[in-house]
Write an enzyme that holds these catalytic residues in place. Structure first.
Site, mmCIF file in Angstrom:
data_model
loop_
_atom_site.group_PDB
_atom_site.id
_atom_site.type_symbol
_atom_site.label_atom_id
_atom_site.label_comp_id
_atom_site.label_asym_id
_atom_site.label_seq_id
_atom_site.Cartn_x
_atom_site.Cartn_y
_atom_site.Cartn_z
ATOM 1 N N THR A 248 23.776 0.827 65.727
ATOM 2 C CA THR A 248 24.878 1.569 66.329
ATOM 3 C C THR A 248 24.381 2.944 66.687
ATOM 4 O O THR A 248 24.048 3.724 65.820
ATOM 5 C CB THR A 248 26.038 1.681 65.330
ATOM 6 O OG1 THR A 248 26.368 0.375 64.892
ATOM 7 C CG2 THR A 248 27.237 2.321 65.983
ATOM 8 N N THR B 3 15.964 1.343 63.294
ATOM 9 C CA THR B 3 14.702 2.054 63.086
ATOM 10 C C THR B 3 13.657 1.260 62.306
ATOM 11 O O THR B 3 12.468 1.533 62.433
ATOM 12 C CB THR B 3 14.930 3.393 62.348
ATOM 13 O OG1 THR B 3 15.597 3.124 61.115
ATOM 14 C CG2 THR B 3 15.747 4.334 63.189
ATOM 15 N N ASP B 4 14.096 0.287 61.493
ATOM 16 C CA ASP B 4 13.144 -0.344 60.576
ATOM 17 C C ASP B 4 11.916 -0.915 61.267
ATOM 18 O O ASP B 4 10.793 -0.753 60.800
ATOM 19 C CB ASP B 4 13.829 -1.446 59.757
ATOM 20 C CG ASP B 4 14.578 -0.876 58.566
ATOM 21 O OD1 ASP B 4 14.705 0.377 58.500
ATOM 22 O OD2 ASP B 4 15.038 -1.661 57.718
ATOM 23 N N LYS C 29 7.008 4.414 61.094
ATOM 24 C CA LYS C 29 8.113 4.904 60.258
ATOM 25 C C LYS C 29 7.543 5.186 58.882
ATOM 26 O O LYS C 29 7.124 4.267 58.180
ATOM 27 C CB LYS C 29 9.223 3.853 60.178
ATOM 28 C CG LYS C 29 10.422 4.312 59.350
ATOM 29 C CD LYS C 29 11.572 3.305 59.362
ATOM 30 C CE LYS C 29 12.758 3.862 58.586
ATOM 31 N NZ LYS C 29 13.941 2.998 58.641
#
Ligand SMILES: [Zn+2]
Lengths: 442, 637
Positions: A107, A183-184, A262
């Protein structure tokens, strides 16, 4: 599935079913130890227990009441009929916007209904403009929800579909393309697009949020503005990731898709360029896009070649002390064609693996070495272990990130590369994923 | 209306108290950080992007600020803040000790504890919470507080995070300290009480609730650990929320001020209605009047326009004479308009009740009235500055003047140090709350409640008795001490070796009497008092000198105990110096001693003390004088 008792299970659900209550109804619960309590019946969290009923009181607070304490449920007012759900986001009207925003899940922006606590994602351009102050001033947008999957559920098939869609959009003349992404695994997708889109004429910017969009402090809004600015105004092409540069909402860093990782579970500056600085930065006060590195310029759409196929038979194996060769044997037996080792230090694994690695290479499996140190390059000539592995045919992959090496292997296999192609192309720099120099100051 | 006594009962004055108090249970509510005060050194900057529905019917000034893109700078130290305060990490599980403290208070008040606690997010957009919301949870409802025979209902007991510490602002940047963010706060909301004869009744209720909380031994004490919100109304008025009153004595003044202000607004509304003013048409169109006012004489108007400001104005129907009237000090409609102007960053507002003035003469005022269509009975409201800002500020002022027509409006006000209130924003809409989705609901099991019920703290009176007997204090002193914000310092002083009665009377009586003298006692830090106690314990300073030393520091003349003692010439006498003075006095008074014998002690003491007061401990002086007197008597016989 529409469920009038969303989230309720077991005894709580039975009780509510018996009373004919539905989420959203105003109810009065008579309590077995005297008195009663009134409020609006709320949905239950999926992971909450099955022995409480959730009520929203008049003062806005939610509380849980034990099913064992409720002697009767009286419905004082039925839930008002729900407004029909918002129509699905309109498809992009091609050719009108300057930047295409493609949604893949997660989202990027939302609204909250304080009555029900429901969080509604927003994605249509007009909703984004009103939700993200200053966005409209940066660029006209077209938006398209391509798919809606959590980042951890992304697969190479999604990469392929995304690459094809981005390729069509790039050929259509958009100034730039923004891809919203959980984002993962965003850095895997960034690498995948980098390889699949050869000769990209425009910037393609992946963007996500570390802090949920249902909080006023979310980084989603500033990240989105930075991404759109980079897509519309950046005088460069290629695939990038746009996220916070620091804990402050001052700058959005634009990282190269094959250089980014990340590195934190929750901080908004979790994404970092490894073995180099960010490629560019967007100043959130001025919305100026500043290049920090030499980058490929925008070019003619005619140069674009979309190569969207990935072959999943590549495996990323992280070595740990004592790991034995059986796992390597099993991977070879399972039909894997490329094995990316994440070795220790300069690129080492224990001697006990050498037999299995030799066998894998003999059977035509590509075996490449990266380092679990994350920063720095592998260098396998320094120690005897490294030299032994080189002799067996393990290919050192320089300072390529292990995740990028995995994606690259899948892509090369998908392009039909045989063992010899793999041996020559994996260690070659195709999209900036390998560099010769690592600066003293990162 | 006169400034005489108010008849509270006939006004229908009602006051509800919400008491917020920090809990001292080790750590913060959702992380393991220290609750200690800590400055810097790090900082980061943020914006908040509230969704427009979050602003909805909130305050136009806040809406305006948000639209301008206020920037927040957060300052943090390493012990008091982690990624949770920075909103860079999900909250940890709720601090069990804090939750149990809230449950303990609930049990003491006979409240009904909820079976399952749900953590909520309450939207706060002024930057005082990094997340843009405050985490809060309802722990119990109902209950009763007994205050000297009066039963005051308890509405709710909640547990929530304290906000970041406001460090002021510079231009569009507001600064906050993260050390206070996330400290657990208990909030007890009491049902409104009807004030029968004096606002002192409200103070007593607040004090009783304060004592109940302190008796748990789980609440923090000291400046900034407690604040009261007061919900005040009179018959015919909206409910006015006065936010963040820190001191109990101020409550009575504020309640009285609000009673006077609200009854004045009732009279204003009655007068407006008599003048035939209707709410919807009470204000005219906002017009640019720069051309008219550019002809103003020397004064602030001319200076502002000279610097490029625009002047806008509107007519307020029927308000002539009502904006400037001040029936009681500080009660004036125009004053609240000025607060609105300030909220929008303007220097102030000019209204026709103060004209002619500011370089605007009768002729110009007539032109102005004609321009905005103000009739004989109307007032004109003028503001100067950036056209867009002025327009929005005047819109907010016009809205307020329209509201007043229907009676005293519901609104949020801030207390001022002199016991008045200042307009902050219009009626607080219902709290915007939604579930904290990062945390699961917390079931409260019966065995926990049973354990807490068995271990409730002893009643206040019992605690007072045991404190009195443990330290040999009078009951009255022990009671005030236990109630004091500086109780912890008393314990420290006793630990240092200060006599308990000395420490207690310093902490309680001396500070109170200094406050009565009008000194800023709150400016005395705990560290100041620690220095004082150390000096007394080590004999460097006589206890008699303490009030003078404190006075010196509270008035800002000295920054430390040593500095104050130096300035007052109060460095304690050495034993030798003291003995020399005693011997000199005794030598000079040999006739007195011969005549009165042992009864000479009184006059001798008086003389010695007048010379050494503050530089020697009275008990020690007494002992010395007595010894030397006995020796002198022996010599004479
Ligand atoms: Zn913390």
């Amino acid at each position: 599935m529409e469920d009038e008792l969303s989230g309720y299970r077991g005894p709580a659900r039975e009780l509510l079913l018996r009373a004919g209550a539905r989420v959203g109804d105003e109810v009065e619960l008579a309590l077995s130890d005297g008195g009663s309590i009134s409020g609006t019946l709320m949905p239950r969290y999926e992971h909450a227990d099955d022995s409480h009923v959730t009520l929203k009181l008049g003062n806005g607070y939610n509380i849980g009441i034990s099913v064992s304490r409720i002697s009767e449920i009286r419905i004082s007012r039925r839930r008002a009929p729900q407004p029909s759900p918002e129509p699905a986001p309109a498809r992009a009207q091609p050719g009108r916007g300057e930047v295409l925003v493609l949604g893949t899940g997660g989202t990027i922006a939302s609204r909250i209904d304080y009555r029900t606590g429901a969080v509604t994602p927003v994605f249509r351009p007009e909703d984004l403009y009103s939700r993200v102050p200053g966005l409209y001033e940066i660029a006209r947008l077209d938006t398209e929800l391509l798919f809606n999957v959590l980042s951890e559920n992304m697969t190479p098939d999604h990469w392929s579909a995304l690459a094809e869609r981005v390729g069509r959009a790039a050929a259509k003349g958009y100034r730039g393309i923004v891809v919203t992404h959980g984002t993962d695994t965003m850095h895997y997708t960034a690498a995948a697009l980098s390889f699949a889109l050869e000769g990209l004429p425009v910037p393609v910017i992946l963007v996500g949020a570390q802090r949920s969009s249902d909080r006023p402090s979310s980084d989603a809004y500033t990240n989105l503005k930075g991404a759109v600015a980079a897509a519309a105004r950046g005088d460069f092409s290629g695939v990038y990731v746009a996220m916070h540069r620091s804990l402050s909402d001052l700058e959005i860093a634009i990282h190269r898709g094959v250089r980014v990782r990340k590195n934190h579970t929750s901080r908004r500056d979790a994404f970092q360029s490894i073995n180099s600085g960010p490629a560019a930065v967007v100043d959130l006060r001025t919305m100026e896009v500043k290049k920090l590195e030499e980058l490929p310029p925008r070019s003619d759409p005619g140069s674009l070649r979309v190569k969207p196929r990935f072959d999943r038979r590549a495996f990323l194996l992280k070595y740990f002390p004592g790991m034995d060769g059986s796992i390597v044997d099993a991977l070879v037996d399972a039909g894997y064609r490329a094995l990316i080792l994440e070795g220790t230090g300069l690129g080492h694994v224990g001697r006990q693996l050498q037999g299995s690695i030799a066998r894998a290479i003999e059977e035509g499996v590509f075996v490449g070495m990266t380092s679990q140190c994350i920063w720095g390059s592998v260098r396998m000539t320094v120690y005897e272990t490294g030299r032994d592995l080189l002799r067996l045919g393990v290919v050192p992959l320089g300072d390529m990130l292990s995740e990028v090496a995995l994606v690259k292997a899948m892509w090369l296999l998908g392009q039909g590369a045989g063992p010899e192609d793999m041996r020559s192309l994996m260690p070659s720099n195709l999209r900036g994923e390998i560099s010769e120099r690592r600066r003293i100051v990162a | 209306m006169s400034s005489g006594q108010l008849d509270y009962a006939s006004l229908g004055l009602k006051v509800g108290i919400e008491l917020h108090r920090q809990l001292d249970v080790g750590g913060k509510l959702f992380c393991g950080c220290s609750a200690r005060r800590e400055e810097g050194p790090g900082s980061f900057r943020r914006f908040l992007v509230p969704s427009e529905s979050e602003l909805g019917d909130v305050d136009p000034a806040a809406l305006f600020e948000a639209a301008r893109g206020l920037e927040f700078e957060y300052v943090y130290g390493d012990e008091s803040s982690c990624l949770v305060e920075a909103d860079e990490e999900p909250p940890h599980d709720v601090n069990r000790r804090a939750l149990e403290a809230a449950l303990t208070v609930a049990l003491m008040l006979g409240s009904r504890v909820v079976d399952e606690v749900h953590v909520m997010r309450k939207i706060v957009i002024d930057g005082s919470n990094t997340a843009g919301f405050q985490r809060t949870m309802l722990v119990a409802v109902g209950g009763t507080l007994n205050v000297g025979g009066r039963e005051v209902g308890v509405q709710t007991i909640t547990l929530e995070e304290d906000a970041a510490r406001n460090l002021g602002s510079e231009g569009r940047v507001k600064r906050y300290g993260l050390d206070r963010l996330g400290i657990p706060l208990i909030e007890v909301s009491l049902a409104p009480i009807e004030v029968r004869s004096s606002p002192q009744e409200v103070v007593e209720v607040a004090a009783a609730l304060g004592r109940l909380l302190k008796s748990t031994g789980l609440v923090a004490r000291g400046i900034g650990t407690v604040r009261q919100d007061l919900n005040i109304s009179i018959r015919g008025s909206g409910i006015v929320e006065v936010k963040g009153v820190q001191e109990l004595p101020l409550i009575a003044k504020i309640v009285e001020f609000e009673a006077r202000r609200l009854s004045w607004l009732l009279q204003v509304a009655a007068e407006l209605s008599r003048r035939g003013v209707k709410p919807e048409s009470a204000t005219g169109e906002i017009l640019d009047v720069t051309d008219v006012l550019s002809r103003a004489g020397e004064g602030i108007v001319r200076r502002a326009l000279g610097k490029g400001a625009r002047a806008l104005a509107f007519a307020a129907r029927g308000y002539r004479g009502l904006l400037g009237s001040e029936p009681h000090e500080g009660v004036r409609v125009g004053r609240d308009l000025a607060s609105i102007a300030n909220a929008f960053g303007l220097g102030g507002v000019i209204h026709s009740d103060e004209l002619p003035g500011y370089g605007i003469d009768e002729g110009l005022l007539r032109e102005l009235r004609a321009r905005v269509g103000a009739g004989e009975g109307d007032a004109v409201v003028i503001a100067l500055g950036d056209a867009e800002v002025v327009r929005r500020a005047l819109e907010a002022m016009a809205a307020r003047l329209r509201d007043i027509v229907s009676g005293p409006p519901a609104e949020t006000r801030a207390p001022t140090p002199d016991g008045r209130t200042r307009y902050m924003r219009p009626r607080p809409g219902s709290a915007r709350m939604y579930p904290e989705t990062d945390l699961l609901p917390i079931p409260i099991d019966d065995s926990t409640l049973e354990r807490l019920r068995r271990n409730l703290p002893p009643p206040w009176d019992e605690q007072v008795s045991s404190l009195a007997s443990r330290y040999g204090l009078s009951r009255k002193l022990a009671d005030e001490l236990l109630d004091s914000e500086r109780y912890g310092l008393f314990l420290e002083a006793v630990e240092m070796g200060v006599r308990p009665s000395v420490a207690a009377s310093l902490v309680v009586e001396t500070l109170v009497s200094l406050r009565r003298e009008g000194l800023d006692v709150d400016s005395l830090s705990d560290e100041h008092l620690r220095q004082l106690f150390r000096a007394i314990a080590s004999g460097r300073l006589a206890k008699e000198a303490a009030p003078d030393v404190l006075r010196e520091m509270a008035s800002g003349r000295a920054r430390s105990v040593d500095e104050a003692a130096g300035a007052l010439g109060l460095s304690a006498l050495s034993d030798r110096e003291l003995l020399a003075i005693v011997d000199e006095v005794i030598g000079r008074n040999s006739r007195l001693i011969a005549e009165r014998g042992e009864r000479a002690l009184g006059p001798l003491m008086g003389e010695v003390m007048s010379r050494v007061r503050g530089r020697a401990d009275g008990a020690k002086v007494n002992e010395l004088v007595r010894r030397r007197l006995e020796e002198a008597l022996r010599r004479q016989s």
